[in-house]
Each structure stands twice: as C-alpha cells, then as structure tokens.
Design a protein around this motif. Structure first.
Motif, PDB file in Angstrom:
ATOM      1  N   LEU A 162      33.521   7.545  15.165  1.00 49.70           N
ATOM      2  CA  LEU A 162      34.163   8.857  15.255  1.00 49.70           C
ATOM      3  C   LEU A 162      32.998   9.785  16.123  1.00 49.70           C
ATOM      4  CD1 LEU A 162      34.820   9.179  11.471  1.00 49.70           C
ATOM      5  CD2 LEU A 162      36.557   8.516  13.326  1.00 49.70           C
ATOM      6  N   PRO A 163      33.487  10.594  16.967  1.00 46.10           N
ATOM      7  CA  PRO A 163      32.695  11.472  17.765  1.00 46.10           C
ATOM      8  C   PRO A 163      32.367  12.691  16.782  1.00 46.10           C
ATOM      9  CG  PRO A 163      34.789  11.607  18.587  1.00 46.10           C
ATOM     10  CD  PRO A 163      34.950  10.677  17.745  1.00 46.10           C
ATOM     11  N   ILE A 164      31.138  13.207  16.739  1.00 47.05           N
ATOM     12  CA  ILE A 164      30.614  14.297  16.056  1.00 47.05           C
ATOM     13  C   ILE A 164      29.929  15.298  16.967  1.00 47.05           C
ATOM     14  CG2 ILE A 164      30.810  13.181  13.642  1.00 47.05           C
ATOM     15  CD1 ILE A 164      27.629  12.895  14.009  1.00 47.05           C
ATOM     16  N   ARG A 165      29.972  16.612  16.696  1.00 42.22           N
ATOM     17  CA  ARG A 165      29.199  17.491  17.234  1.00 42.22           C
ATOM     18  C   ARG A 165      28.977  18.762  16.554  1.00 42.22           C
ATOM     19  NH1 ARG A 165      34.046  18.468  19.658  1.00 42.22           N
ATOM     20  NH2 ARG A 165      34.642  20.774  19.908  1.00 42.22           N
ATOM     21  N   LEU A 205      24.478  19.236  19.077  1.00 42.53           N
ATOM     22  CA  LEU A 205      24.211  17.674  19.361  1.00 42.53           C
ATOM     23  C   LEU A 205      25.458  17.265  19.209  1.00 42.53           C
ATOM     24  CD1 LEU A 205      22.204  19.248  16.879  1.00 42.53           C
ATOM     25  CD2 LEU A 205      21.058  17.015  16.912  1.00 42.53           C
ATOM     26  N   HIS A 206      25.584  16.075  20.166  1.00 45.61           N
ATOM     27  CA  HIS A 206      26.619  15.164  20.308  1.00 45.61           C
ATOM     28  C   HIS A 206      26.502  13.815  19.888  1.00 45.61           C
ATOM     29  CE1 HIS A 206      28.978  18.220  22.950  1.00 45.61           C
ATOM     30  NE2 HIS A 206      27.756  18.501  23.252  1.00 45.61           N
ATOM     31  N   GLY A 207      27.324  13.345  18.978  1.00 51.81           N
ATOM     32  CA  GLY A 207      26.792  12.018  18.695  1.00 51.81           C
ATOM     33  C   GLY A 207      28.105  11.120  18.247  1.00 51.81           C
ATOM     34  N   PHE A 208      27.858  10.209  17.350  1.00 52.97           N
ATOM     35  CA  PHE A 208      28.696   9.515  16.848  1.00 52.97           C
ATOM     36  C   PHE A 208      28.432   9.023  15.423  1.00 52.97           C
ATOM     37  CE2 PHE A 208      29.359   8.135  21.414  1.00 52.97           C
ATOM     38  CZ  PHE A 208      30.732   8.426  21.582  1.00 52.97           C
ATOM     39  N   LEU A 209      29.452   9.198  14.546  1.00 49.95           N
ATOM     40  CA  LEU A 209      29.199   8.397  13.286  1.00 49.95           C
ATOM     41  C   LEU A 209      29.974   7.303  12.976  1.00 49.95           C
ATOM     42  CD1 LEU A 209      28.033   8.968  10.241  1.00 49.95           C
ATOM     43  CD2 LEU A 209      30.188  10.106   9.647  1.00 49.95           C
ATOM     44  N   ALA A 210      29.650   6.188  12.757  1.00 48.70           N
ATOM     45  CA  ALA A 210      30.436   4.917  12.593  1.00 48.70           C
ATOM     46  C   ALA A 210      30.768   4.449  11.035  1.00 48.70           C
ATOM     47  CB  ALA A 210      29.823   3.784  13.002  1.00 48.70           C
ATOM     48  N   LEU A 211      31.796   4.202  10.754  1.00 48.08           N
ATOM     49  CA  LEU A 211      32.216   3.922   9.294  1.00 48.08           C
ATOM     50  C   LEU A 211      32.611   2.476   9.326  1.00 48.08           C
ATOM     51  CD1 LEU A 211      34.247   6.922   8.160  1.00 48.08           C
ATOM     52  CD2 LEU A 211      31.948   6.453   7.970  1.00 48.08           C
ATOM     53  N   GLU A 212      32.363   1.707   8.039  1.00 45.97           N
ATOM     54  CA  GLU A 212      32.996   0.386   8.284  1.00 45.97           C
ATOM     55  C   GLU A 212      34.300   0.440   7.884  1.00 45.97           C
ATOM     56  OE1 GLU A 212      30.727  -1.792   5.168  1.00 45.97           O
ATOM     57  OE2 GLU A 212      28.784  -1.464   6.006  1.00 45.97           O
ATOM     58  N   GLY A 213      35.109  -0.902   7.970  1.00 48.75           N
ATOM     59  CA  GLY A 213      36.379  -1.023   7.899  1.00 48.75           C
ATOM     60  C   GLY A 213      37.024  -0.426   6.545  1.00 48.75           C
TER      61      GLY A 213
END
Ligand SMILES: Cc1cc2nc3c(=O)[nH]c(=O)nc-3n(C[C@H](O)[C@H](O)[C@H](O)COP(=O)(O)O)c2cc1C
Length: 256
Positions: A141-144, A152-160
C-alpha cells in the motif's frame, strides 16, 4: 602590452557566457529528464520489490526486477468504496497529480488530515503479490505524510491475511540524515515485520511510540532525536490504515 578591456566588452562577454551556460543547463535538464524518470521508476519498483520480501537475497537488476514483477500486479482501488476498479487506465494515471486535482481528489478537513497531506486522491494504486494459484500473498500500500521537513512517500506491505505487517519502506523524503532519515535504517524498518496493523475487530493496532516499545508489544520504537519524524510516520500509518485510506479495501478483500 595587454590591451585595456573596455567595460562594454566585459559586459558583452559576461552576457554571452551567461546565455551559453543557461542554454547548456537547460539542454542538459531536458536531455536528462527521461533518464531521471526511468531512474525514479526503477527506484520505486526496487522499493516495492524490497518491501514485498520477494527480492531477499536477489541482486537488484532491471532483469531481476522484471522477473519479480511477474508476481506483482498493480490494482486501482477506489478509496471511497474499497472496490478494485477494473479496466483502469494505469498508463495515464499519476497519483501525485491526481492528489492535487480537485476532480480526482478530496480536500481533507483539519480533523481528517492527520497525515498533513491536504488532499487525498479518490483512486490509489496498490500492488498485490500473487501466488501460483492466484491467491494474494501480500499487498503493498502506498503511504505518505508529513514528517518534520518534508512529506515522506513510501509503502507499507501487509501479508495475505490483510493485517500482519511484512515491511515498510520510504522511497522519497527530505528528513535529516542521521535523525529523521533513520526511517531508512534497515534496523528500524525491521521492527515492523510481524507486527499487526489491525486487531481481530479491524481496529488499527499499530503505533510508533516515543522511546522503546516493551518486549512483545505491538508497537514500534520511536527514533531517538527525531520524535517529530517518528510522529509523522505514526500519523501517516493511522491515516492510510484508516477509513479515508485502505480500511474499506482491506475489509472487503481480506475480512469478508
Ligand atoms: C539541524 C536539525 C535537523 C533536525 N532534523 C530532524 C528530523 O529530520 N526529524 C526530527 O524528528 N527531528 C529533527 N531535529 C530535531 C527536532 O528539532 C526535535 O528536537 C526532535 O524531533 C525531538 O526529538 P527527541 O524528543 O527524540 O529529542 C533536527 C534538529 C536540528 C537542529
């Protein structure tokens, strides 16, 4: 004997030189713009691959990225409904421009805007990591959000399961190296892996706290000397996991 330079000649030389220099800089900027865009895209894809966990132990090259991206599928999510949009024109969609366009984004009220981003786009591009059977193994998921000096621009990754955190990464920020810039420190980023973004009722469960989190607590240590950047990360996480962010998408695709 050296001839005396007239003021007119000095002025003309300075003028010609400044025109030549600005022409050179402009031509270089135009010529390099495409290469810079390609590099930016490469860097963004590298971050997506890293946060997905798919690049572990893999040398990051254009070829290995291409291979990794055969498993990563971009999706367009309508943030207001949580639905995935089919037949979306990815080619002509730029989230950053959309987030500034009144037709493509909503203005956030003061109480809504906890991440200090002013506007939120209606459609967000996320990335799903698919298993061989087409199952979602992870979602990126893109986050900022605003830190101390910058967004800050980034990504948060979640499991399935749609709640266990796989990782976090930032691909763009202007925080101070050694202070707020410690958001890029692999040691700090590793604190996120395995923590829960949501509890079983779907409430946001993760926080970045000031100081060190108690062992086993579902919280992330603050960054010493950079409380304001760390608070910014906490705010942006809460915004993007919340109702105005990806909560509806998560609810629809992972909890029902
Ligand atoms: C030159 C300079 C750069 C700073 N950069 C940051 C920064 O990027 N992020 C941040 O949170 N604090 C930064 N700070 C420190 C903040 O002003 C503030 O003191 C700090 O966030 C408080 O954190 P602490 O309570 O952990 O000490 C900087 C301070 C100075 C003097």
């Amino acid at each position: 004997m050296a001839g005396k330079e007239s003021p007119r000649r000095i002025l003309v030389t300075a003028f010609v030189l400044s025109i030549a220099c600005s022409l050179f800089v402009s031509i270089a900027a135009v010529a390099l713009a495409e290469a810079q865009d390609v590099n930016k895209l490469f860097d963004k894809q590298r971050n997506i691959a890293t946060v997905s966990g798919l690049s572990e132990g893999v040398a990051m090259t254009v070829e290995s990225l291409r291979e990794i991206f055969t498993q990563i599928v971009p999706r367009a999510v309508d943030l207001d409904s949580g639905e995935i949009l089919s037949d979306f024109d990815f080619e002509n969609y730029d989230e950053r421009s959309a987030s500034r366009d009144p037709e493509l984004s909503m203005k956030l009220s003061r109480s809504q805007d906890i991440a200090s981003i002013k506007r939120r786009e209606h459609v967000s591009l996320i990335y799903e990591v698919l298993g061989d059977a087409g199952d979602i193994q992870a979602v990126i998921l893109p986050i900022r959000g605003y830190g101390l000096w910058s967004t800050l621009h980034g990504f948060l990754a979640l499991e399935g399961d749609g709640k266990t955190i796989l990782g976090i990464t930032f691909f763009e920020h202007g925080e101070t190296a050694g202070l707020g810039g410690e958001v890029d420190n692999p040691k700090w980023k590793s604190l996120w892996k395995g923590k829960s973004a949501y509890d079983d009722q779907g409430n946001i469960a993760i926080s970045v706290i000031k100081g060190a989190a108690a062992p086993g607590a579902n919280a992330i240590d603050g960054i010493s000397g950079a409380t304001l950047t760390a608070r910014g990360v906490d705010n942006m996480i809460k915004f993007w996991l919340g109702e105005l962010g990806f909560a509806k998408y998560i609810e629809k695709n992972f909890r029902s």
